[in-house]
Design a protein around this motif. Structure first.
Motif, PDB file in Angstrom:
ATOM      1  N   ARG A  46       0.841  -1.195   0.000  1.00  0.00           N
ATOM      2  CA  ARG A  46       0.000   0.000   0.000  1.00  0.00           C
ATOM      3  C   ARG A  46       0.882   1.254   0.000  1.00  0.00           C
ATOM      4  N   ARG A  47       0.313   2.362  -0.475  1.00  0.00           N
ATOM      5  CA  ARG A  47       1.050   3.630  -0.564  1.00  0.00           C
ATOM      6  C   ARG A  47       0.269   4.711   0.171  1.00  0.00           C
ATOM      7  N   VAL A  48       0.961   5.496   0.976  1.00  0.00           N
ATOM      8  CA  VAL A  48       0.323   6.519   1.798  1.00  0.00           C
ATOM      9  C   VAL A  48       1.096   7.820   1.677  1.00  0.00           C
ATOM     10  N   LEU A  49       0.358   8.909   1.484  1.00  0.00           N
ATOM     11  CA  LEU A  49       0.932  10.251   1.545  1.00  0.00           C
ATOM     12  C   LEU A  49       0.604  10.830   2.909  1.00  0.00           C
ATOM     13  N   VAL A  50       1.629  11.299   3.614  1.00  0.00           N
ATOM     14  CA  VAL A  50       1.443  11.875   4.944  1.00  0.00           C
ATOM     15  C   VAL A  50       1.784  13.356   4.889  1.00  0.00           C
ATOM     16  N   ALA A  51       0.768  14.213   5.105  1.00  0.00           N
ATOM     17  CA  ALA A  51       0.997  15.654   5.217  1.00  0.00           C
ATOM     18  C   ALA A  51       1.271  15.945   6.684  1.00  0.00           C
ATOM     19  N   ALA A  52       2.531  16.239   7.006  1.00  0.00           N
ATOM     20  CA  ALA A  52       2.947  16.378   8.397  1.00  0.00           C
ATOM     21  C   ALA A  52       3.531  17.770   8.633  1.00  0.00           C
ATOM     22  N   GLY A  53       2.883  18.543   9.491  1.00  0.00           N
ATOM     23  CA  GLY A  53       3.374  19.869   9.828  1.00  0.00           C
ATOM     24  C   GLY A  53       4.473  19.819  10.867  1.00  0.00           C
ATOM     25  N   TRP A  71       5.180  -2.187   8.643  1.00  0.00           N
ATOM     26  CA  TRP A  71       4.196  -3.177   8.207  1.00  0.00           C
ATOM     27  C   TRP A  71       4.165  -3.343   6.694  1.00  0.00           C
ATOM     28  N   GLY A  72       5.081  -2.700   5.985  1.00  0.00           N
ATOM     29  CA  GLY A  72       5.170  -2.887   4.544  1.00  0.00           C
ATOM     30  C   GLY A  72       4.535  -1.813   3.702  1.00  0.00           C
ATOM     31  N   VAL A  73       4.128  -0.703   4.304  1.00  0.00           N
ATOM     32  CA  VAL A  73       3.509   0.395   3.565  1.00  0.00           C
ATOM     33  C   VAL A  73       4.593   1.344   3.073  1.00  0.00           C
ATOM     34  N   ARG A  74       4.444   1.810   1.847  1.00  0.00           N
ATOM     35  CA  ARG A  74       5.355   2.835   1.321  1.00  0.00           C
ATOM     36  C   ARG A  74       4.764   4.202   1.644  1.00  0.00           C
ATOM     37  N   CYS A  75       5.437   4.922   2.521  1.00  0.00           N
ATOM     38  CA  CYS A  75       4.936   6.220   2.974  1.00  0.00           C
ATOM     39  C   CYS A  75       5.801   7.347   2.412  1.00  0.00           C
ATOM     40  N   ARG A  76       5.165   8.397   2.024  1.00  0.00           N
ATOM     41  CA  ARG A  76       5.870   9.615   1.632  1.00  0.00           C
ATOM     42  C   ARG A  76       5.442  10.723   2.591  1.00  0.00           C
ATOM     43  N   ILE A  77       6.383  11.222   3.367  1.00  0.00           N
ATOM     44  CA  ILE A  77       6.101  12.253   4.365  1.00  0.00           C
ATOM     45  C   ILE A  77       6.541  13.594   3.799  1.00  0.00           C
ATOM     46  N   VAL A  78       5.609  14.543   3.739  1.00  0.00           N
ATOM     47  CA  VAL A  78       5.921  15.853   3.169  1.00  0.00           C
ATOM     48  C   VAL A  78       5.308  16.940   4.041  1.00  0.00           C
ATOM     49  N   GLU A  82       3.855  21.125   0.304  1.00  0.00           N
ATOM     50  CA  GLU A  82       4.165  20.151  -0.740  1.00  0.00           C
ATOM     51  C   GLU A  82       3.025  19.168  -0.929  1.00  0.00           C
ATOM     52  N   ALA A  83       2.350  18.808   0.158  1.00  0.00           N
ATOM     53  CA  ALA A  83       1.202  17.906   0.054  1.00  0.00           C
ATOM     54  C   ALA A  83       0.115  18.509  -0.824  1.00  0.00           C
ATOM     55  N   LEU A  84      -0.119  19.800  -0.670  1.00  0.00           N
ATOM     56  CA  LEU A  84      -1.114  20.476  -1.510  1.00  0.00           C
ATOM     57  C   LEU A  84      -0.723  20.402  -2.979  1.00  0.00           C
ATOM     58  N   GLU A  85       0.555  20.585  -3.265  1.00  0.00           N
ATOM     59  CA  GLU A  85       1.022  20.521  -4.650  1.00  0.00           C
ATOM     60  C   GLU A  85       0.860  19.121  -5.223  1.00  0.00           C
ATOM     61  N   LEU A  86       1.192  18.116  -4.433  1.00  0.00           N
ATOM     62  CA  LEU A  86       1.075  16.735  -4.911  1.00  0.00           C
ATOM     63  C   LEU A  86      -0.389  16.356  -5.157  1.00  0.00           C
ATOM     64  N   VAL A  87      -1.268  16.795  -4.263  1.00  0.00           N
ATOM     65  CA  VAL A  87      -2.694  16.496  -4.438  1.00  0.00           C
ATOM     66  C   VAL A  87      -3.235  17.221  -5.665  1.00  0.00           C
ATOM     67  N   GLY A 117      -5.190  26.311   2.308  1.00  0.00           N
ATOM     68  CA  GLY A 117      -5.208  26.097   0.870  1.00  0.00           C
ATOM     69  C   GLY A 117      -5.750  24.764   0.415  1.00  0.00           C
ATOM     70  N   ALA A 118      -6.327  24.001   1.313  1.00  0.00           N
ATOM     71  CA  ALA A 118      -6.821  22.664   0.951  1.00  0.00           C
ATOM     72  C   ALA A 118      -8.213  22.776   0.341  1.00  0.00           C
ATOM     73  N   ASP A 119      -8.295  23.420  -0.823  1.00  0.00           N
ATOM     74  CA  ASP A 119      -9.597  23.675  -1.423  1.00  0.00           C
ATOM     75  C   ASP A 119     -10.124  22.491  -2.225  1.00  0.00           C
ATOM     76  N   ARG A 120      -9.244  21.583  -2.663  1.00  0.00           N
ATOM     77  CA  ARG A 120      -9.689  20.409  -3.415  1.00  0.00           C
ATOM     78  C   ARG A 120      -9.206  19.148  -2.713  1.00  0.00           C
ATOM     79  N   PRO A 121     -10.094  18.199  -2.444  1.00  0.00           N
ATOM     80  CA  PRO A 121      -9.685  17.000  -1.714  1.00  0.00           C
ATOM     81  C   PRO A 121      -8.864  16.059  -2.571  1.00  0.00           C
ATOM     82  N   PRO A 122      -8.067  15.194  -1.956  1.00  0.00           N
ATOM     83  CA  PRO A 122      -7.313  14.180  -2.700  1.00  0.00           C
ATOM     84  C   PRO A 122      -8.251  13.196  -3.384  1.00  0.00           C
ATOM     85  N   PRO A 123      -7.740  12.479  -4.388  1.00  0.00           N
ATOM     86  CA  PRO A 123      -8.582  11.514  -5.099  1.00  0.00           C
ATOM     87  C   PRO A 123      -8.720  10.179  -4.371  1.00  0.00           C
TER      88      PRO A 123
END
Length: 485
Positions: A46-53, A71-78, A82-87, A117-123
């Motif tokens: 599984r893949r997870v994006l983590v928006a961490a302040g 547990w085997g998850v691929r996490c990207r912590i930003v 940057e999370a807003l840009e990726l979303v 700035g989180a005006d549009r939710p992730p997919p």
């Protein structure tokens, strides 16, 4: 009951915790990781994006990511920006497969009041740590957030998770007890088990006059209001219900077959309505009576002279606004049940954005129990000698109850609950019964009615009455399930 604390109260609770911040963050992050695993249905691949302040909320997200990676998850912590840009990039490629299975919002939590700035939710689904970033934790106002499928909150609920639009944006909210002492909370969320414990059935020696309710409701123009109050009170346990409608002869009063009607002619009807009132255990006044000056004066007299627990609803609330002195003369418990417009007439203005504080202030100013209706119903008592007052939150109802007559049904249920033994109980215990009545009424909206499927259309007030028995049974079942090992 589940504790509810403001961000300021939570800061004090955090500071008083016997464990250090690292320990609390470790527990919070572990709870987030466990919920993330549940939401994804597994972990490996599984893949997870983590928006961490930068604050503790971000630390919760980073701890969760560490656990998920084990547990085997691929996490990207930003960072949040940057999370807003990726979303935004993911949303710009709608035909492509989503780059993640889940997004964890640990951007700001309760530490933000305003937009990030989180005006549009992730997919993909979003899991919020403590509260969706961008939701005001005190008022529930939405300054732009990623609406969450699930929120894991820590130690206690925050008001913003229960007040709309924050309640809708939080999705399914779960409480993670991370070792904080929240026993001093002054606001609490009512559960099914709490309501079941507070709702008393008739004693073995009961007779029809043991839970008697007097109803002053309805008029030639609003006959149905009194009928609904009576029917709800009977279905909620009242043994005897007697109704009068100003301006109507007894024979013309709309009521269930089992209710008794008495004449209440126009003019000076308060005196007649108070005859024999001591025989009753509770009373309701207001639904459908009217708001002309004559009616208002008569309602005020009834309120001031009625010696039994009293529910003041609908048109009677306008009378209180015109004659506020009528409350000061009362000695028995009094419950006012305003919606926002009626609240404004009682207090001089609509509820503030901090609705918990608004209902608390109103109860103190009026000196009675106040039940503020809404998507989240709030019940408050006046301050005690120590200056504290408790607010109980009820979230069992849904938009299905937004129908004409729903408030009349609620008034009848509250009156029936008050008609139980309340002598000797303090206001906190009485308000618990009032909140339990509101919770019970709210649960009618979620009863499965056809083929085991809960309806989605507005629920007529008469149908709410019919579903009270089934709703009560569900409260008992939920309480029993909770007690099973």
């Amino acid at each position: 009951m589940i504790p509810i604390v403001t961000p300021a109260e939570m800061a004090k609770i955090d500071a008083a915790a016997p464990e250090g911040t690292d320990v609390l963050v470790s527990r919070a992050g572990a709870a987030v990781a466990i919920e993330a695993r549940r939401m994804m249905g597994g972990t490996y691949g599984r893949r997870v994006l983590v928006a961490a302040g930068k604050g503790n909320n971000g630390a919760d997200g980073r701890v969760a990511a560490t656990a998920l990676e084990r547990w085997g998850v691929r996490c990207r912590i930003v960072m949040p920006t940057e999370a807003l840009e990726l979303v935004a990039a993911a949303n710009a490629a709608p035909g492509a497969s989503a780059p993640w299975d889940l997004v964890i919002d640990a951007a700001y939590g309760t530490g933000l009041r305003g937009s990030w700035g989180a005006d549009r939710p992730p997919p993909v689904p979003v899991l919020a740590a403590d509260i969706p970033s961008g939701i005001d934790a005190l008022t529930g106002e939405d300054y732009d957030c990623w609406p969450a499928t699930s929120t894991i909150t820590f130690g206690a609920f925050k008001p913003g998770l229960l007040l709309h639009p924050g309640a809708a944006a939080a999705g399914e909210v779960q409480l993670a007890p991370i070792g904080l002492d929240t026993s001093g909370a002054t606001s609490w969320l009512v559960t099914d088990a709490d309501a079941d414990a507070a709702l008393r059935g008739p004693e073995p020696t009961a007779h029809k006059w043991r839970r008697a309710v007097r109803v002053i409701a309805g008029s030639p123009q609003m006959r149905g209001a009194g009928h609904l109050v009576c029917a709800a009170a009977q279905q909620a346990g009242a043994g005897m219900v007697v109704i009068s409608s100003p301006g109507l002869r007894a024979a013309d009063v709309a009521r269930p077959a089992e209710a008794v009607a008495r004449d209440l002619r126009p003019g000076n009807w308060a005196e007649a309505s108070l005859e024999g009132i001591e025989r009753f255990d509770a009373a309701v006044i207001g639904p459908g009576i009217g708001t002309d000056p004559t009616a208002s004066a008569q309602i005020a007299r009834f309120i001031s002279e009625c010696p039994v627990p009293l529910v003041v609803d609908a048109d009677a609330l306008s009378a209180v606004g015109d004659h506020p002195e009528c409350l000061g003369a009362r000695t028995a418990p009094t419950v006012l049940t305003p919606h926002d417009g009626e609240f404004a007439r009682l207090t001089g203005g609509p509820p503030a954005a901090d609705r918990f504080d608004a209902v608390r202030q109103a109860a103190g100013a009026l000196g009675v129990i106040v039940l503020l209706k809404g998507p989240t119903t709030l019940v408050s008592v006046p301050p005690s000698e120590s200056g504290s007052s408790t607010v109980l939150a009820v979230t069992s109802g849904t938009e299905r109850l937004a129908t004409a007559g729903s408030g009349d049904v609620l008034s009848g249920v509250i009156a029936a609950v008050l008609s139980g033994e309340v002598a000797g109980l303090d206001l906190d215990n009485i308000s618990t019964g009032v909140a339990a009545a509101a919770h019970w009424h709210g649960r009618t909206a979620s009863i499965a009615t056809v083929g085991g499927v809960t309806g989605s259309m507005p629920l007529l007030a008469s149908a709410q009455v019919d579903l009270l028995e089934a709703a009560r049974a569900e409260l008992t079942d939920a309480s029993a399930d909770r007690k099973r090992p």
